[in-house]
Motif scaffolding. Structure first.
Motif, PDB file in Angstrom:
ATOM      1  N   LEU A  34     -43.347   1.158  -2.439  1.00 33.10           N
ATOM      2  CA  LEU A  34     -42.890   2.282  -1.910  1.00 33.10           C
ATOM      3  C   LEU A  34     -41.421   2.884  -2.476  1.00 33.10           C
ATOM      4  CD1 LEU A  34     -43.103   4.832   0.055  1.00 33.10           C
ATOM      5  CD2 LEU A  34     -42.085   3.314   1.758  1.00 33.10           C
ATOM      6  N   PHE A  35     -41.389   4.006  -3.014  1.00 35.87           N
ATOM      7  CA  PHE A  35     -40.147   4.509  -3.619  1.00 35.87           C
ATOM      8  C   PHE A  35     -39.947   5.741  -2.652  1.00 35.87           C
ATOM      9  CE2 PHE A  35     -41.920   2.642  -7.484  1.00 35.87           C
ATOM     10  CZ  PHE A  35     -41.082   1.775  -7.694  1.00 35.87           C
ATOM     11  N   LEU A  36     -38.793   6.243  -2.676  1.00 39.39           N
ATOM     12  CA  LEU A  36     -38.239   7.483  -2.002  1.00 39.39           C
ATOM     13  C   LEU A  36     -37.804   8.115  -3.142  1.00 39.39           C
ATOM     14  CD1 LEU A  36     -36.921   6.042   1.203  1.00 39.39           C
ATOM     15  CD2 LEU A  36     -39.104   7.024   1.070  1.00 39.39           C
ATOM     16  N   LEU A  37     -38.350   9.591  -3.146  1.00 43.33           N
ATOM     17  CA  LEU A  37     -37.633  10.355  -4.107  1.00 43.33           C
ATOM     18  C   LEU A  37     -37.045  11.674  -3.337  1.00 43.33           C
ATOM     19  CD1 LEU A  37     -40.029   8.609  -5.708  1.00 43.33           C
ATOM     20  CD2 LEU A  37     -40.382  10.538  -7.175  1.00 43.33           C
ATOM     21  N   SER A  38     -36.244  12.243  -4.252  1.00 44.41           N
ATOM     22  CA  SER A  38     -35.569  13.397  -3.754  1.00 44.41           C
ATOM     23  C   SER A  38     -36.250  14.819  -3.744  1.00 44.41           C
ATOM     24  CB  SER A  38     -34.187  13.565  -4.344  1.00 44.41           C
ATOM     25  OG  SER A  38     -34.114  13.855  -5.853  1.00 44.41           O
ATOM     26  N   SER A  39     -37.197  14.921  -4.657  1.00 47.53           N
ATOM     27  CA  SER A  39     -37.985  16.154  -4.979  1.00 47.53           C
ATOM     28  C   SER A  39     -39.164  15.905  -5.269  1.00 47.53           C
ATOM     29  CB  SER A  39     -37.203  16.906  -5.964  1.00 47.53           C
ATOM     30  OG  SER A  39     -37.578  16.744  -7.269  1.00 47.53           O
ATOM     31  N   ASP A  40     -40.178  16.967  -4.752  1.00 44.73           N
ATOM     32  CA  ASP A  40     -41.524  16.996  -5.146  1.00 44.73           C
ATOM     33  C   ASP A  40     -41.777  17.064  -6.942  1.00 44.73           C
ATOM     34  OD1 ASP A  40     -44.258  16.605  -4.323  1.00 44.73           O
ATOM     35  OD2 ASP A  40     -44.374  18.623  -3.709  1.00 44.73           O
ATOM     36  N   TYR A  41     -40.872  17.564  -7.287  1.00 47.38           N
ATOM     37  CA  TYR A  41     -40.890  17.764  -8.891  1.00 47.38           C
ATOM     38  C   TYR A  41     -40.957  16.418  -9.445  1.00 47.38           C
ATOM     39  CZ  TYR A  41     -39.922  19.823 -13.254  1.00 47.38           C
ATOM     40  OH  TYR A  41     -39.714  20.330 -14.645  1.00 47.38           O
ATOM     41  N   GLU A  42     -39.838  15.615  -9.027  1.00 48.33           N
ATOM     42  CA  GLU A  42     -40.068  14.120  -9.422  1.00 48.33           C
ATOM     43  C   GLU A  42     -41.026  13.266  -9.091  1.00 48.33           C
ATOM     44  OE1 GLU A  42     -36.554  10.550  -9.534  1.00 48.33           O
ATOM     45  OE2 GLU A  42     -36.614  12.071  -7.897  1.00 48.33           O
ATOM     46  N   ARG A  43     -41.678  13.388  -7.988  1.00 49.02           N
ATOM     47  CA  ARG A  43     -42.782  12.691  -7.829  1.00 49.02           C
ATOM     48  C   ARG A  43     -43.986  13.079  -8.477  1.00 49.02           C
ATOM     49  NH1 ARG A  43     -44.747  12.560  -1.493  1.00 49.02           N
ATOM     50  NH2 ARG A  43     -44.722  14.880  -1.768  1.00 49.02           N
ATOM     51  N   SER A  44     -44.200  14.380  -8.557  1.00 46.96           N
ATOM     52  CA  SER A  44     -45.229  14.993  -9.555  1.00 46.96           C
ATOM     53  C   SER A  44     -44.982  14.373 -11.017  1.00 46.96           C
ATOM     54  CB  SER A  44     -45.149  16.427  -9.604  1.00 46.96           C
ATOM     55  OG  SER A  44     -46.299  17.196 -10.436  1.00 46.96           O
ATOM     56  N   GLU A  45     -43.939  14.532 -11.647  1.00 40.48           N
ATOM     57  CA  GLU A  45     -43.844  13.888 -12.831  1.00 40.48           C
ATOM     58  C   GLU A  45     -44.261  12.443 -13.061  1.00 40.48           C
ATOM     59  OE1 GLU A  45     -39.527  14.786 -14.257  1.00 40.48           O
ATOM     60  OE2 GLU A  45     -40.341  16.317 -15.568  1.00 40.48           O
ATOM     61  N   TRP A  46     -43.749  11.633 -12.196  1.00 35.97           N
ATOM     62  CA  TRP A  46     -43.920  10.534 -12.023  1.00 35.97           C
ATOM     63  C   TRP A  46     -45.557  10.205 -12.128  1.00 35.97           C
ATOM     64  CZ3 TRP A  46     -41.657   6.222 -14.049  1.00 35.97           C
ATOM     65  CH2 TRP A  46     -40.390   6.315 -14.336  1.00 35.97           C
ATOM     66  N   ARG A  47     -46.190  10.649 -11.210  1.00 37.89           N
ATOM     67  CA  ARG A  47     -47.800  10.774 -10.900  1.00 37.89           C
ATOM     68  C   ARG A  47     -48.532  11.119 -12.110  1.00 37.89           C
ATOM     69  NH1 ARG A  47     -51.142  10.690  -6.463  1.00 37.89           N
ATOM     70  NH2 ARG A  47     -49.254  10.716  -4.888  1.00 37.89           N
ATOM     71  N   GLU A  48     -48.069  12.403 -12.964  1.00 41.57           N
ATOM     72  CA  GLU A  48     -48.692  12.822 -13.960  1.00 41.57           C
ATOM     73  C   GLU A  48     -48.422  11.957 -15.039  1.00 41.57           C
ATOM     74  OE1 GLU A  48     -47.141  16.687 -14.507  1.00 41.57           O
ATOM     75  OE2 GLU A  48     -48.142  17.516 -12.441  1.00 41.57           O
ATOM     76  N   SER A  49     -47.517  11.355 -15.428  1.00 37.65           N
ATOM     77  CA  SER A  49     -47.252  10.460 -16.539  1.00 37.65           C
ATOM     78  C   SER A  49     -48.149   9.343 -16.595  1.00 37.65           C
ATOM     79  CB  SER A  49     -45.640   9.997 -16.688  1.00 37.65           C
ATOM     80  OG  SER A  49     -44.833  11.297 -16.890  1.00 37.65           O
ATOM     81  N   ILE A  50     -48.291   8.797 -15.420  1.00 41.76           N
ATOM     82  CA  ILE A  50     -49.154   7.516 -15.325  1.00 41.76           C
ATOM     83  C   ILE A  50     -50.694   7.906 -15.047  1.00 41.76           C
ATOM     84  CG2 ILE A  50     -49.914   5.884 -13.380  1.00 41.76           C
ATOM     85  CD1 ILE A  50     -47.183   5.835 -12.373  1.00 41.76           C
ATOM     86  N   GLN A  51     -51.003   9.053 -14.901  1.00 42.12           N
ATOM     87  CA  GLN A  51     -52.378   9.411 -14.684  1.00 42.12           C
ATOM     88  C   GLN A  51     -52.791   9.718 -16.133  1.00 42.12           C
ATOM     89  OE1 GLN A  51     -52.387  12.454 -11.681  1.00 42.12           O
ATOM     90  NE2 GLN A  51     -53.192  11.154 -10.094  1.00 42.12           N
ATOM     91  N   LYS A  52     -51.741  10.268 -16.810  1.00 42.49           N
ATOM     92  CA  LYS A  52     -52.253  10.702 -18.416  1.00 42.49           C
ATOM     93  C   LYS A  52     -52.417   9.366 -19.022  1.00 42.49           C
ATOM     94  CE  LYS A  52     -50.233  13.286 -22.246  1.00 42.49           C
ATOM     95  NZ  LYS A  52     -49.224  14.148 -22.606  1.00 42.49           N
ATOM     96  N   LEU A  53     -51.505   8.462 -18.918  1.00 39.74           N
ATOM     97  CA  LEU A  53     -51.959   7.129 -19.704  1.00 39.74           C
ATOM     98  C   LEU A  53     -53.094   6.450 -19.033  1.00 39.74           C
ATOM     99  CD1 LEU A  53     -48.123   5.761 -19.554  1.00 39.74           C
ATOM    100  CD2 LEU A  53     -49.690   6.504 -21.684  1.00 39.74           C
ATOM    101  N   GLN A  54     -53.483   6.556 -17.754  1.00 38.85           N
ATOM    102  CA  GLN A  54     -54.773   5.807 -17.250  1.00 38.85           C
ATOM    103  C   GLN A  54     -56.198   6.478 -17.715  1.00 38.85           C
ATOM    104  OE1 GLN A  54     -53.829   6.386 -13.013  1.00 38.85           O
ATOM    105  NE2 GLN A  54     -53.346   4.275 -12.991  1.00 38.85           N
ATOM    106  N   LYS A  55     -55.787   7.696 -18.239  1.00 39.73           N
ATOM    107  CA  LYS A  55     -57.065   8.372 -18.717  1.00 39.73           C
ATOM    108  C   LYS A  55     -57.517   7.895 -20.135  1.00 39.73           C
ATOM    109  CE  LYS A  55     -56.672  13.050 -16.585  1.00 39.73           C
ATOM    110  NZ  LYS A  55     -56.177  14.297 -16.818  1.00 39.73           N
ATOM    111  N   LYS A  56     -56.397   7.053 -20.666  1.00 39.36           N
ATOM    112  CA  LYS A  56     -56.757   6.584 -22.047  1.00 39.36           C
ATOM    113  C   LYS A  56     -57.302   5.161 -21.926  1.00 39.36           C
ATOM    114  CE  LYS A  56     -53.045   8.836 -24.281  1.00 39.36           C
ATOM    115  NZ  LYS A  56     -51.613   8.840 -25.075  1.00 39.36           N
TER     116      LYS A  56
END
Length: 643
Positions: A221-243
């Motif tokens: 579990l991580f705690l982040l300060s903004s939804d923007y930041e959480r979305s960036e990490w999630r999207e970056s991981i999912q983009k790599l997982q598609k490969k």
């Protein structure tokens, strides 16, 4: 047998790298390279030789900063390139305690590390806490039996006090630099003190959960300060997982090599605190940013759409405003204006969401319905661009979507100035005694009506009085109250509750002088600083008695209202301290003569000057047992009214 001996020799050299000359490892690497060239690929020792050569090469590269200064990747056991995609500092919850981690996202795995404590003069090194192959990583929702673990949390007032201390230290640093005999030791001491405060703030302020899982069911579990930041990490991981990355298991030596290379590969070198910035960097903007969110285009299907606005403050981002939900459309036209307070801000973020009304889609981490982020983008707040008197129009493109908005900025020194109204009628900018006399009331009508409406349907609203209302709605209500419009009650019942809360705050902010008066301001500052409880009680009650009756009765009315709002803190998230932070600097602030007397020149100085004391004054009265106007006046006989 010869191959295994060479392999063992090279591995021993690698392990002993910190204790043996580098050239021995280099020679071993060359021997391995030559041996590999002459070993058939079907030989049983060929894979071992490959691994030994790769480990030696990576080790040499990771410790020699001059070999490849732009290095962004390492080699995997299969000879593939392991590229660093993203890294940054995140707060991890480990055994209920917040820990600052440096997280590295590679093309095939996520690695969580912490900085080792090293002796002065030694190179900094990372220690790997854990890693998850991307093939084994998931964002699965929790079962009903799972819940967010107990997390160490600082009270809201301590967070606010840290911010004020940081601003105060910044002011001291500027004064020290301007002094003719400025000593660098004093500046260094202040910078160290500020770094400690800012690091503590960054550790304790994030609250948005971001949970990931491995294939064995273990979660992190991580705690982040903004939804923007959480979305960036999630999207970056999912983009790599598609490969379709392959799963991997790192040996202890491979993990040591990878962790060692992180120091050179990292793109984020310091935690985002002011003390790590160069003196030439912009200190950011202090004041009020006015933003109009016009419309958005580029949606392929109709949806229920809204936007949120985030700005950076003290090294992290916070959500400041939210538009209405525009229902069932591909071209939402909000045309809503917001006033956002900036505290050294340098960036504005806009996130566009699709509203989800399906109550089955709950985020088990925070028990809230998860709305889908349709797009997000950000723009730098260039002082030269936004500080003009005219509106500056801009467009943020996000994931095929375009959001149009306008903005302009008012500096804090200008916002501190109170301009009395020149008109004879109306209520905004008019002395409170004049308004109550005209209305033949004890408390201005606008105050009574706004309080009544907030208590009727806004007392459960999350962030009431903290979340910005739509500026155009606030201005419409302001005009209606000023004109004494007959249908004002109808307007109030139809208006967004945050706009009504904003109208009440605006009324107090635009009074010709603060509710607690310019004359008594120095005495309030002295009274709240008293250490003896009995002396403080006598002084603070005496000061209330010294207020003009309209000011006192209005203040007591507002006081009881804010207490009722705070009773709903578990629902609305607004504690007494939160409310004191919102209203304190509005009800009680220095006059222009006091500001000039203090020789305050920097916007950051103005922000920090006496703010903590202003908040503490209101908090003192909020935490006090009910105060009766009649009882106060009854005791007036026993006290002098001279202050």
């Amino acid at each position: 047998m010869e191959v295994l001996l060479v392999l063992r020799l090279c591995c021993n050299c690698t392990y002993a790298l910190l204790y043996k000359p580098i050239d021995r490892v280099t020679r071993s690497t060359l021997v391995l390279h030559d041996l590999l060239k002459h070993t058939p690929k079907d030989h049983p020792d060929f894979p071992l030789l490959q691994d030994a050569l790769r480990i030696s090469q990576n080790f040499l590269s990771s410790i020699n900063e001059e070999i490849d200064p732009r290095r962004t990747a390492v080699t995997t056991p299969k000879g593939e390139v392991r590229q660093l995609v993203k890294d940054g500092f995140l707060v991890e919850v480990s055994e209920g305690t917040r820990k600052l981690r440096h997280v590295f996202l590679f093309t095939d795995l996520l690695l969580c590390a912490k900085m080792k404590k090293t002796a002065v003069g030694r190179h900094q090194q990372y220690e790997c806490k854990w890693y998850i192959p991307l093939a084994d990583l998931s964002f699965q929702t929790l079962d009903d039996t799972d819940s967010l673990p107990h997390v160490q949390t600082l009270p809201e007032h301590e967070i606010e006090e840290m911010k004020i201390k940081i601003s105060s230290i910044k002011s001291d640093i500027q004064k020290e630099k301007k002094a003719q005999k400025a000593q660098s030791r004093n500046v260094d001491r202040l910078r160290k003190k500020m770094n400690e405060q800012e690091s503590c703030l960054l550790l304790h302020s994030p609250t948005i959960p971001f949970r990931i899982h491995n294939k064995h069911g273990k979660s992190y579990l991580f705690l982040l300060s903004s939804d923007y930041e959480r979305s960036e990490w999630r999207e970056s991981i999912q983009k790599l997982q598609k490969k379709d990355p392959q799963t991997c298991v790192l040996s202890s030596v491979e993990l040591q090599v990878l962790t060692g290379s992180c120091f050179k590969l990292r793109t984020v070198h310091n935690i985002p605190v002011t003390s790590n910035k160069d003196d030439e960097e912009s200190p950011g903007l202090y004041g009020f940013l006015h933003v109009i969110v016009h419309k958005a285009t580029g949606f392929k299907e109709s949806a229920n759409l809204y936007c949120t606005l985030e700005v950076d403050s003290f090294g992290y981002f916070v959500s400041k405003a939210k538009t209405r939900v525009f229902r069932d459309t591909t071209e939402p036209q909000w045309n809503e204006e917001f006033e956002i307070e900036l505290e050294g801000s340098q960036c504005l973020r806009i996130l566009c969401y699709e509203k989800c009304y399906d109550k089955t889609k709950l985020n088990k981490d925070d028990n809230e319905i998860v709305d889908k982020i349709m797009g997000k983008g950000q723009v730098q707040l260039d002082p030269q661009t936004v500080q003009s008197k005219n509106w500056h129009m801009d467009v943020i493109e996000m994931n095929g979507i375009k959001v149009e908005f306008s903005m302009k900025f008012t500096s804090r020194d200008l916002s501190l100035k109170r301009t009395p109204s020149k008109k004879q009628s109306g209520v905004f900018g008019v002395k409170i005694s004049v308004v109550t006399k005209r209305e033949r009331s004890k408390v201005p009508y606008i105050v009574r009506q706004c309080i009544e409406e907030v208590e009727k349907r806004g007392i459960d609203e999350v962030g009431i009085y903290r979340i910005s209302g739509v500026a155009t709605d606030i201005q419409a209500l302001k005009a209606a109250f000023d004109a004494n419009t007959k249908d004002i009650l109808m307007m109030l019942s139809d208006m967004d509750i945050n706009a009504i809360a904003g109208t009440l705050k605006l009324y107090f902010r635009e009074l010709p002088e603060p509710l607690l008066t310019d004359r008594l301001y120095p005495a309030f500052m002295e009274g709240i600083a008293l250490s003896d409880p009995a002396a403080k009680e006598n002084c603070m009650m005496h000061l209330l008695r010294s207020l003009p009756d309209p000011n006192l009765i209005t203040f007591l009315t507002l006081l009881e209202h804010l207490k009722r709002v705070a009773e709903k803190e578990p629902v609305n998230k607004m504690s007494l301290h939160n409310l004191a932070t919102v209203f304190g600097p509005t009800l009680l602030r220095p006059s222009e003569s006091e500001i000039n007397k203090a020789h305050i020149t920097l916007a950051s100085d103005i922000w920090s000057h006496d703010v903590m004391a202003q908040v503490q004054v209101l908090l003192y009265y909020l935490q006090h047992p009910p105060i009766s106007f009649a009882e106060l006046k009854k005791n007036t006989l026993y006290f002098s009214t001279d202050v």
